[in-house]
Design a protein around this motif. Structure first.
Motif, short mmCIF file in Angstrom:
data_model
loop_
_atom_site.label_atom_id
_atom_site.label_comp_id
_atom_site.label_asym_id
_atom_site.label_seq_id
_atom_site.Cartn_x
_atom_site.Cartn_y
_atom_site.Cartn_z
N LEU A 138 0.83 -1.22 0.00
CA LEU A 138 0.00 0.00 0.00
C LEU A 138 0.86 1.27 0.00
CD1 LEU A 138 -3.15 -0.83 2.17
CD2 LEU A 138 -2.84 -0.97 -0.31
N ARG A 139 2.07 1.17 0.55
CA ARG A 139 2.98 2.32 0.45
C ARG A 139 3.23 2.65 -1.02
NH1 ARG A 139 7.41 3.00 -1.40
NH2 ARG A 139 7.88 0.78 -1.64
N SER A 140 3.50 1.62 -1.80
CA SER A 140 3.80 1.87 -3.21
C SER A 140 2.54 2.25 -3.98
CB SER A 140 4.48 0.65 -3.85
OG SER A 140 3.62 -0.46 -3.83
N PHE A 141 1.41 1.71 -3.58
CA PHE A 141 0.14 2.07 -4.23
C PHE A 141 -0.15 3.55 -3.99
CE2 PHE A 141 -4.30 2.17 -5.27
CZ PHE A 141 -4.56 1.06 -6.07
N GLU A 142 0.00 3.97 -2.72
CA GLU A 142 -0.25 5.38 -2.35
C GLU A 142 0.73 6.30 -3.11
OE1 GLU A 142 -2.58 6.37 -0.08
OE2 GLU A 142 -2.01 8.47 0.15
N ALA A 143 2.00 5.90 -3.17
CA ALA A 143 3.00 6.74 -3.85
C ALA A 143 2.72 6.82 -5.35
CB ALA A 143 4.40 6.17 -3.60
N THR A 144 2.23 5.72 -5.92
CA THR A 144 1.89 5.73 -7.35
C THR A 144 0.73 6.67 -7.60
OG1 THR A 144 2.67 3.45 -7.52
CG2 THR A 144 1.32 4.26 -9.34
N LEU A 145 -0.29 6.60 -6.74
CA LEU A 145 -1.42 7.53 -6.87
C LEU A 145 -0.93 8.98 -6.79
CD1 LEU A 145 -4.06 5.93 -4.44
CD2 LEU A 145 -4.21 5.96 -6.94
N ALA A 146 -0.10 9.24 -5.78
CA ALA A 146 0.34 10.62 -5.52
C ALA A 146 1.21 11.14 -6.67
CB ALA A 146 1.12 10.67 -4.21
N GLY A 147 2.08 10.30 -7.19
CA GLY A 147 3.03 10.75 -8.20
C GLY A 147 2.47 10.80 -9.61
N SER A 148 1.32 10.19 -9.80
CA SER A 148 0.81 10.01 -11.17
C SER A 148 0.18 11.27 -11.75
CB SER A 148 -0.24 8.91 -11.19
OG SER A 148 -1.39 9.34 -10.48
N GLY A 149 -0.37 12.09 -10.87
CA GLY A 149 -1.19 13.21 -11.36
C GLY A 149 -2.46 12.73 -12.02
N LYS A 150 -2.80 11.46 -11.86
CA LYS A 150 -3.97 10.91 -12.55
C LYS A 150 -5.11 10.59 -11.60
CE LYS A 150 -1.13 8.44 -16.03
NZ LYS A 150 -1.37 9.18 -17.27
N SER A 151 -4.85 10.54 -10.29
CA SER A 151 -5.93 10.10 -9.38
C SER A 151 -6.86 11.26 -9.07
CB SER A 151 -5.35 9.50 -8.10
OG SER A 151 -4.81 10.50 -7.29
N GLY A 152 -8.08 10.91 -8.70
CA GLY A 152 -9.07 11.92 -8.37
C GLY A 152 -9.95 11.35 -7.27
N ARG A 153 -11.26 11.39 -7.51
CA ARG A 153 -12.15 10.75 -6.53
C ARG A 153 -11.83 9.25 -6.44
NH1 ARG A 153 -16.66 11.59 -3.75
NH2 ARG A 153 -18.27 10.00 -3.68
N TYR A 154 -11.41 8.70 -7.59
CA TYR A 154 -11.03 7.28 -7.66
C TYR A 154 -9.58 7.20 -8.12
CZ TYR A 154 -16.14 7.11 -7.57
OH TYR A 154 -17.45 7.31 -7.23
N CYS A 155 -9.12 5.97 -8.34
CA CYS A 155 -7.69 5.81 -8.69
C CYS A 155 -7.34 6.53 -9.99
CB CYS A 155 -7.35 4.33 -8.84
SG CYS A 155 -7.37 3.42 -7.28
N HIS A 156 -8.28 6.50 -10.93
CA HIS A 156 -8.06 7.25 -12.18
C HIS A 156 -9.17 8.27 -12.33
CE1 HIS A 156 -8.27 8.04 -16.57
NE2 HIS A 156 -6.98 8.21 -16.36
N GLY A 157 -8.85 9.50 -12.01
CA GLY A 157 -9.85 10.57 -12.13
C GLY A 157 -11.10 10.26 -11.34
#
Ligand SMILES: N[C@@H](CCC(=O)N[C@@H](CS)C(=O)NCC(=O)O)C(=O)O
Length: 212
Positions: A138-157
Protein backbone atom coordinates in the motif's frame (compact mmCIF):
# COMPACT_ATOMS: atom_id res chain seq x y z
CA UNK A 1 -23.54 -16.75 -15.47
CA UNK A 2 -22.44 -18.73 -12.44
CA UNK A 3 -19.98 -17.31 -9.91
CA UNK A 4 -18.12 -19.55 -7.47
CA UNK A 5 -17.38 -17.31 -4.54
CA UNK A 6 -16.52 -17.17 -0.83
CA UNK A 7 -17.72 -14.15 1.12
CA UNK A 8 -14.35 -13.25 2.67
CA UNK A 9 -12.26 -13.95 -0.44
CA UNK A 10 -10.98 -10.65 -1.77
CA UNK A 11 -10.50 -12.09 -5.27
CA UNK A 12 -14.18 -13.13 -5.19
CA UNK A 13 -15.12 -9.68 -3.89
CA UNK A 14 -13.34 -8.18 -6.93
CA UNK A 15 -15.58 -10.15 -9.24
CA UNK A 16 -18.76 -9.43 -7.30
CA UNK A 17 -17.98 -5.72 -7.71
CA UNK A 18 -17.01 -6.15 -11.38
CA UNK A 19 -20.23 -7.98 -12.23
CA UNK A 20 -22.36 -5.50 -10.30
CA UNK A 21 -20.61 -2.53 -11.92
CA UNK A 22 -21.43 -3.89 -15.36
CA UNK A 23 -24.98 -4.75 -14.28
CA UNK A 24 -24.51 -8.45 -15.03
CA UNK A 25 -26.77 -10.99 -13.31
CA UNK A 26 -25.35 -14.27 -12.02
CA UNK A 27 -26.15 -17.24 -9.86
CA UNK A 28 -23.79 -17.46 -6.87
CA UNK A 29 -22.35 -20.79 -5.73
CA UNK A 30 -20.79 -20.68 -2.30
CA UNK A 31 -17.45 -22.42 -1.84
CA UNK A 32 -16.37 -22.57 1.81
CA UNK A 33 -12.62 -22.16 2.27
CA UNK A 34 -12.67 -23.19 5.98
CA UNK A 35 -14.49 -26.39 4.98
CA UNK A 36 -11.92 -26.91 2.19
CA UNK A 37 -14.65 -27.11 -0.44
CA UNK A 38 -12.25 -25.45 -2.89
CA UNK A 39 -10.12 -28.62 -2.74
CA UNK A 40 -12.92 -31.08 -3.37
CA UNK A 41 -12.70 -33.09 -6.59
CA UNK A 42 -15.82 -31.51 -8.09
CA UNK A 43 -14.40 -27.99 -7.69
CA UNK A 44 -10.85 -28.95 -8.67
CA UNK A 45 -12.22 -30.44 -11.88
CA UNK A 46 -13.45 -26.97 -12.77
CA UNK A 47 -10.49 -25.00 -11.40
CA UNK A 48 -7.38 -27.17 -11.02
CA UNK A 49 -5.75 -24.41 -8.94
CA UNK A 50 -8.33 -24.98 -6.22
CA UNK A 51 -8.83 -21.25 -5.70
CA UNK A 52 -11.89 -19.03 -5.77
CA UNK A 53 -13.33 -17.31 -7.70
CA UNK A 54 -14.35 -19.09 -10.88
CA UNK A 55 -16.90 -17.86 -13.36
CA UNK A 56 -18.93 -19.89 -15.83
CA UNK A 57 -20.39 -17.96 -18.73
CA UNK A 58 -22.10 -19.57 -21.69
CA UNK A 59 -20.71 -22.95 -20.70
CA UNK A 60 -17.09 -21.77 -20.51
CA UNK A 61 -15.12 -21.80 -17.26
CA UNK A 62 -12.99 -18.76 -16.43
CA UNK A 63 -10.44 -18.56 -13.61
CA UNK A 64 -8.03 -15.93 -12.23
CA UNK A 65 -9.90 -12.79 -11.23
CA UNK A 66 -7.78 -10.35 -13.26
CA UNK A 67 -8.14 -12.51 -16.37
CA UNK A 68 -11.87 -12.80 -15.70
CA UNK A 69 -12.14 -9.02 -15.45
CA UNK A 70 -10.38 -8.76 -18.83
CA UNK A 71 -12.82 -11.31 -20.26
CA UNK A 72 -15.82 -9.42 -18.88
CA UNK A 73 -14.50 -6.15 -20.29
CA UNK A 74 -14.12 -7.71 -23.73
CA UNK A 75 -17.43 -9.58 -23.69
CA UNK A 76 -19.47 -6.82 -22.01
CA UNK A 77 -17.63 -3.57 -22.78
CA UNK A 78 -19.87 -1.06 -21.00
CA UNK A 79 -18.98 0.48 -18.65
CA UNK A 80 -15.28 -0.20 -19.34
CA UNK A 81 -12.79 -1.15 -16.64
CA UNK A 82 -9.96 0.70 -18.37
CA UNK A 83 -9.60 4.30 -19.58
CA UNK A 84 -9.10 5.01 -23.29
CA UNK A 85 -5.59 6.51 -23.47
CA UNK A 86 -2.74 3.99 -23.54
CA UNK A 87 -0.68 5.57 -20.71
CA UNK A 88 -3.80 5.66 -18.53
CA UNK A 89 -4.60 2.02 -19.30
CA UNK A 90 -1.05 1.06 -18.30
CA UNK A 91 -1.37 3.05 -15.06
CA UNK A 92 -4.64 1.32 -14.12
CA UNK A 93 -3.18 -2.09 -14.96
CA UNK A 94 -0.08 -1.36 -12.86
CA UNK A 95 -2.18 -0.40 -9.84
CA UNK A 96 -4.36 -3.49 -10.28
CA UNK A 97 -1.27 -5.66 -10.43
CA UNK A 98 0.27 -4.14 -7.28
CA UNK A 99 -2.74 -5.65 -5.53
CA UNK A 100 -3.33 -8.78 -7.59
CA UNK A 101 0.28 -9.83 -8.20
CA UNK A 102 2.39 -8.33 -5.41
CA UNK A 103 0.23 -8.06 -2.28
CA UNK A 104 -2.52 -10.65 -2.43
CA UNK A 105 -0.47 -13.76 -3.34
CA UNK A 106 1.88 -13.27 -0.37
CA UNK A 107 -1.02 -13.07 2.06
CA UNK A 108 -3.30 -15.74 0.65
CA UNK A 109 -4.82 -18.32 3.02
CA UNK A 110 -2.63 -21.17 1.74
CA UNK A 111 0.54 -19.10 2.27
CA UNK A 112 -0.46 -18.13 5.81
CA UNK A 113 -1.38 -21.72 6.59
CA UNK A 114 1.96 -23.00 5.24
CA UNK A 115 3.89 -20.48 7.31
CA UNK A 116 2.13 -21.78 10.39
CA UNK A 117 2.17 -25.51 9.64
CA UNK A 118 5.68 -25.81 8.12
CA UNK A 119 7.51 -22.98 9.86
CA UNK A 120 5.51 -22.94 13.08
CA UNK A 121 4.76 -19.23 13.07
CA UNK A 122 2.54 -18.09 15.92
CA UNK A 123 -0.65 -16.16 15.17
CA UNK A 124 1.19 -12.93 16.10
CA UNK A 125 4.07 -13.74 13.72
CA UNK A 126 1.62 -14.62 10.94
CA UNK A 127 -0.12 -11.28 11.44
CA UNK A 128 3.25 -9.48 11.37
CA UNK A 129 3.99 -11.14 8.00
CA UNK A 130 0.57 -10.07 6.73
CA UNK A 131 0.96 -6.49 7.95
CA UNK A 132 4.48 -6.23 6.50
CA UNK A 133 3.32 -7.04 2.95
CA UNK A 134 0.28 -4.79 3.25
CA UNK A 135 2.51 -1.91 4.35
CA UNK A 136 5.00 -2.55 1.53
CA UNK A 137 2.25 -2.84 -1.09
CA UNK A 138 0.00 0.00 0.00
CA UNK A 139 2.98 2.32 0.45
CA UNK A 140 3.80 1.87 -3.21
CA UNK A 141 0.14 2.07 -4.23
CA UNK A 142 -0.25 5.38 -2.35
CA UNK A 143 3.00 6.74 -3.85
CA UNK A 144 1.89 5.73 -7.35
CA UNK A 145 -1.42 7.53 -6.87
CA UNK A 146 0.34 10.62 -5.52
CA UNK A 147 3.03 10.75 -8.20
CA UNK A 148 0.81 10.01 -11.17
CA UNK A 149 -1.19 13.21 -11.36
CA UNK A 150 -3.97 10.91 -12.55
CA UNK A 151 -5.93 10.10 -9.38
CA UNK A 152 -9.07 11.92 -8.37
CA UNK A 153 -12.15 10.75 -6.53
CA UNK A 154 -11.03 7.28 -7.66
CA UNK A 155 -7.69 5.81 -8.69
CA UNK A 156 -8.06 7.25 -12.18
CA UNK A 157 -9.85 10.57 -12.13
CA UNK A 158 -13.51 10.40 -11.26
CA UNK A 159 -14.31 7.18 -13.10
CA UNK A 160 -14.29 3.67 -11.64
CA UNK A 161 -11.64 1.41 -13.13
CA UNK A 162 -10.17 -2.03 -12.49
CA UNK A 163 -7.76 -0.43 -10.01
CA UNK A 164 -10.60 0.58 -7.66
CA UNK A 165 -12.17 -2.86 -8.02
CA UNK A 166 -8.88 -4.44 -6.90
CA UNK A 167 -8.10 -1.89 -4.18
CA UNK A 168 -11.28 -1.98 -2.10
CA UNK A 169 -11.27 -5.75 -1.32
CA UNK A 170 -7.59 -5.54 -0.36
CA UNK A 171 -8.34 -2.71 2.07
CA UNK A 172 -11.14 -4.81 3.60
CA UNK A 173 -8.68 -7.66 4.17
CA UNK A 174 -6.08 -5.30 5.62
CA UNK A 175 -8.66 -4.00 8.09
CA UNK A 176 -9.52 -7.57 9.11
CA UNK A 177 -5.85 -8.13 9.97
CA UNK A 178 -5.68 -4.86 11.95
CA UNK A 179 -3.20 -3.17 9.60
CA UNK A 180 -2.43 0.49 10.25
CA UNK A 181 -3.91 2.27 7.25
CA UNK A 182 -3.33 5.85 8.42
CA UNK A 183 -0.22 6.28 6.19
CA UNK A 184 -2.40 5.89 3.07
CA UNK A 185 -4.85 8.83 2.98
CA UNK A 186 -5.49 8.62 -0.78
CA UNK A 187 -6.12 4.88 -0.62
CA UNK A 188 -8.58 5.36 2.23
CA UNK A 189 -10.36 8.34 0.62
CA UNK A 190 -10.79 6.36 -2.62
CA UNK A 191 -12.06 3.34 -0.69
CA UNK A 192 -14.62 5.50 1.12
CA UNK A 193 -15.75 7.06 -2.17
CA UNK A 194 -16.14 3.61 -3.76
CA UNK A 195 -18.18 2.38 -0.80
CA UNK A 196 -20.75 5.08 -1.55
CA UNK A 197 -21.55 3.18 -4.75
CA UNK A 198 -24.06 0.27 -4.59
CA UNK A 199 -21.83 -2.00 -6.71
CA UNK A 200 -19.22 -1.88 -3.94
CA UNK A 201 -21.49 -1.51 -0.94
CA UNK A 202 -23.87 -4.37 -1.68
CA UNK A 203 -21.18 -6.84 -2.67
CA UNK A 204 -19.10 -6.51 0.48
CA UNK A 205 -18.43 -9.66 2.52
CA UNK A 206 -20.87 -9.07 5.38
CA UNK A 207 -23.88 -8.92 3.04
CA UNK A 208 -23.18 -12.24 1.32
CA UNK A 209 -25.52 -15.11 2.14
CA UNK A 210 -22.54 -17.36 3.03
CA UNK A 211 -21.13 -14.83 5.56
CA UNK A 212 -20.72 -15.99 9.14
N1 LIG B 1 -4.72 -14.94 -8.44
C1 LIG B 1 -5.96 -15.58 -8.10
C2 LIG B 1 -5.99 -15.74 -6.60
C3 LIG B 1 -7.20 -16.52 -6.14
C4 LIG B 1 -7.06 -16.84 -4.67
O1 LIG B 1 -5.94 -16.92 -4.14
N2 LIG B 1 -8.20 -16.98 -4.00
C5 LIG B 1 -8.15 -17.24 -2.59
C6 LIG B 1 -9.24 -16.51 -1.86
S1 LIG B 1 -9.05 -14.75 -2.06
C7 LIG B 1 -8.30 -18.72 -2.33
O2 LIG B 1 -9.05 -19.39 -3.01
N3 LIG B 1 -7.57 -19.24 -1.35
C8 LIG B 1 -7.65 -20.61 -0.98
C9 LIG B 1 -6.37 -21.10 -0.39
O3 LIG B 1 -5.44 -20.31 -0.27
O4 LIG B 1 -6.32 -22.27 -0.03
C10 LIG B 1 -7.14 -14.73 -8.57
O5 LIG B 1 -6.96 -13.52 -8.69
O6 LIG B 1 -8.21 -15.27 -8.85
Amino acid sequence: MNLFTFFRSSASFRLRIALAWKGLEYTPHYVSLPKMEHRQDSYMAMNPQGLVPALVDDGNVYTQSLAIMDYLDEAYPEPPFLPKALPDRAYVRALSQIIGCDIHPLNNVRVLKYLQSRWELSDAERDEWYQHWIAEGLRSFEATLAGSGKSGRYCHGDTITAADICLVPQVFNAQRFNCDLTPYPRVMAITAACMDLPAFEKTQPKYQPDAF
